[in-house]
Design an enzyme around this catalytic site. Structure first.
Site, short mmCIF file in Angstrom:
data_model
loop_
_atom_site.label_atom_id
_atom_site.label_comp_id
_atom_site.label_asym_id
_atom_site.label_seq_id
_atom_site.Cartn_x
_atom_site.Cartn_y
_atom_site.Cartn_z
CD GLU A 116 -2.70 1.13 2.60
OE1 GLU A 116 -3.66 1.91 2.67
OE2 GLU A 116 -2.42 0.32 3.50
CE LYS B 167 -7.78 2.67 3.15
NZ LYS B 167 -6.67 2.59 4.14
CB CYS C 159 -5.42 -1.00 4.22
SG CYS C 159 -4.86 -1.14 5.93
#
Length: 323
Positions: free
Chosen positions: A47, A129, A163
């Site tokens: 990430e 995200k 995540c």
């Protein structure tokens, strides 16, 4: 859709060159070359790996993190840029699909962005995200539904989440409904300790089982020296350790190779797509096991924009009275 192929995948656990976009990019290019030598057709990085995950935001209060936040702005990646061009060229040169996490700078904002480069070097997905987690909200803006997309690549249908997006069941289901064959997951690593390692384990194995796809998960790693660069507080240094779990999971929820939980390394496994059919024969969450007349997902796949363009109204034939 081909379920007879076998794809070799590599998940990279790697440490960044802190505070250096160019240094971390060089490590990415080296790792792509190494993965290719191992016969990998797909390689996944952690990430926001370029330039580095904003660990500072986890150990510094907002009032003190301005300096580090500004430094991240200076080292962040724009798309397109020399960084994306270099990765694109590497993907094309080695005929390998690359999934890369970056801190993306778009004018005055930063985003947690996932990039997927196809084996011909084409950037086939840039997604952000959708909701930064906890401390991350002080660093990144929010993504939108346009990124919840599965893309066709040289290795099959690929989706990606970052995540704790994996804790949003509807985000995962959006990709499942598009029949992803390979799911690429990315976590920061070196965070929170063993409990984070355990949570990652549960998360990626459950998604593999529920979706009936392969999960390639990559986490970052910090050396003790790097932890000391981020904070000199020994109590805070303890929370910047552990939390690594780089792994490759099959559609039946099993590890296909030993996971990596410490140090740098590369997890490599062959993905036999016939295992997708084997799993979905028993339970296909978006097929024979679904009940769309009872439960449906509604996805707004439009890209967010701060300015809506309104087209002028088209006038029909008008009768103009004669004076």
């Amino acid at each position: 859709m081909d379920y007879s192929r076998i794809v070799r995948a590599a998940a990279v656990q790697i440490s960044p060159v802190l505070f250096s976009r160019d240094g971390t990019t060089e490590k990415v290019l080296d790792a792509i070359a190494k993965a290719s030598k191992e016969g990998a057709q797909l390689v996944v990085f952690p990430e926001t790996f370029i330039p580095y995950y904003p660990y500072f935001s986890f150990v510094q209060p907002p009032v003190l993190m301005g300096k580090e936040h500004m430094r991240l702005y200076e080292e962040a990646v724009t798309v397109p840029s020399p960084v994306t061009e270099a990765v694109s060229n590497a993907a094309k040169s080695y005929r390998i699909v690359v999934v890369l996490g970056i801190n993306e700078r778009d004018h005055g904002s930063l985003y947690n962005t996932q990039l997927i480069f196809d084996a011909d070097g084409t950037l086939v997905l840039k997604r952000r995200k959708i909701t930064p987690t906890y401390h991350e909200r002080m660093v990144w803006g929010q993504g939108d539904g346009a990124g919840l997309t599965v893309v066709d690549t040289a290795v099959g249908k690929v989706g990606a989440l970052a995540c704790w997006e994996h804790y949003n069941p509807l985000a995962r289901y959006a990709l499942m409904a598009q029949h992803e064959q390979i799911h690429c997951a990315q976590f920061p690593g070196s965070l929170v300790g063993q409990i984070f390692t355990d949570q990652i384990e549960v998360t990626i194995r459950h998604h593999a089982l529920e979706s009936g796809c392969f999960v390639i998960n990559s986490t970052g790693w910090l050396s003790p020296e790097q932890v000391a660069q981020i904070t000199t507080d020994e109590k805070l240094q303890k929370v910047l350790s552990g939390g690594c779990n780089t792994a490759i999971i099959g559609p039946e929820g099993n590890h296909l190779c030993p996971p990596i939980t410490e140090g740098e390394g590369m997890a490599i496994a062959d993905l036999d797509f016939s295992l997708i059919t084997k799993r979905k024969r028993m339970m296909d969450s978006v097929g024979h096991y679904a009940r769309p007349e009872l439960l449906q997902l509604h996805l707004n796949s439009s890209a967010a924009s701060v300015m809506a363009e309104q087209l002028p109204e088209v006038l029909g034939d008008l009768e103009i009275p004669v004076a």
